[in-house]
Write a protein that holds these residues in place. Sequence first.
Motif, PDB file in Angstrom:
ATOM      1  N   ARG A   8       0.838  -1.191   0.000  1.00  0.00           N
ATOM      2  CA  ARG A   8       0.000   0.000   0.000  1.00  0.00           C
ATOM      3  C   ARG A   8       0.874   1.243   0.000  1.00  0.00           C
ATOM      4  N   TYR A  10       0.362   5.603   0.302  1.00  0.00           N
ATOM      5  CA  TYR A  10      -0.507   6.746   0.543  1.00  0.00           C
ATOM      6  C   TYR A  10       0.214   7.976   0.045  1.00  0.00           C
ATOM      7  N   TYR A  12       0.056  12.299  -0.841  1.00  0.00           N
ATOM      8  CA  TYR A  12      -0.569  13.600  -0.640  1.00  0.00           C
ATOM      9  C   TYR A  12       0.242  14.641  -1.385  1.00  0.00           C
ATOM     10  N   PRO A  27      -6.667   2.194   8.912  1.00  0.00           N
ATOM     11  CA  PRO A  27      -6.714   3.395   8.067  1.00  0.00           C
ATOM     12  C   PRO A  27      -7.002   4.692   8.832  1.00  0.00           C
ATOM     13  N   ARG A  31      -4.450   7.796   8.983  1.00  0.00           N
ATOM     14  CA  ARG A  31      -4.849   9.144   8.552  1.00  0.00           C
ATOM     15  C   ARG A  31      -4.491  10.175   9.628  1.00  0.00           C
ATOM     16  N   HIS A  34      -0.774  10.746   9.451  1.00  0.00           N
ATOM     17  CA  HIS A  34      -0.414  11.572   8.303  1.00  0.00           C
ATOM     18  C   HIS A  34      -0.833  13.030   8.513  1.00  0.00           C
ATOM     19  N   ALA A  46     -10.034  10.781   0.933  1.00  0.00           N
ATOM     20  CA  ALA A  46      -9.168   9.653   0.587  1.00  0.00           C
ATOM     21  C   ALA A  46      -9.739   8.977  -0.657  1.00  0.00           C
ATOM     22  N   THR A  58      -3.542   4.921  -2.494  1.00  0.00           N
ATOM     23  CA  THR A  58      -4.617   5.751  -1.953  1.00  0.00           C
ATOM     24  C   THR A  58      -4.067   7.165  -1.872  1.00  0.00           C
ATOM     25  N   GLU A  59      -4.845   8.103  -2.366  1.00  0.00           N
ATOM     26  CA  GLU A  59      -4.374   9.486  -2.414  1.00  0.00           C
ATOM     27  C   GLU A  59      -5.310  10.384  -1.621  1.00  0.00           C
ATOM     28  N   TYR A  60      -4.713  11.252  -0.808  1.00  0.00           N
ATOM     29  CA  TYR A  60      -5.489  12.260  -0.092  1.00  0.00           C
ATOM     30  C   TYR A  60      -5.595  13.474  -0.998  1.00  0.00           C
TER      31      TYR A  60
END
Length: 68
Positions: A8, A10, A12, A27, A31, A34, A46, A58-60
């Motif tokens: 995975r 993540y 941003y 998750p 979060r 982060h 998300a 997964t992108e914020y």
Amino acid sequence: MQINQLTRAYRYDGIDLPIPPHLAGDPQALRAYHATLYPAILNAEAIDVGVAGTVHVTEYRRAVGTKG
């Protein structure tokens, strides 16, 4: 049939964020972690971008619009 192990990631604002091993399965805690690095993540959405190679991304994404 071939089974591939996915990792995975993540992101941003184009930056890959670190994933501490003890938070990898939670998750919401991830979060919050982060958000300590980038506070705008608290209000970001998300988005599941999908799989790229062997990485599930997964992108914020920040909310864009007017206040009020």
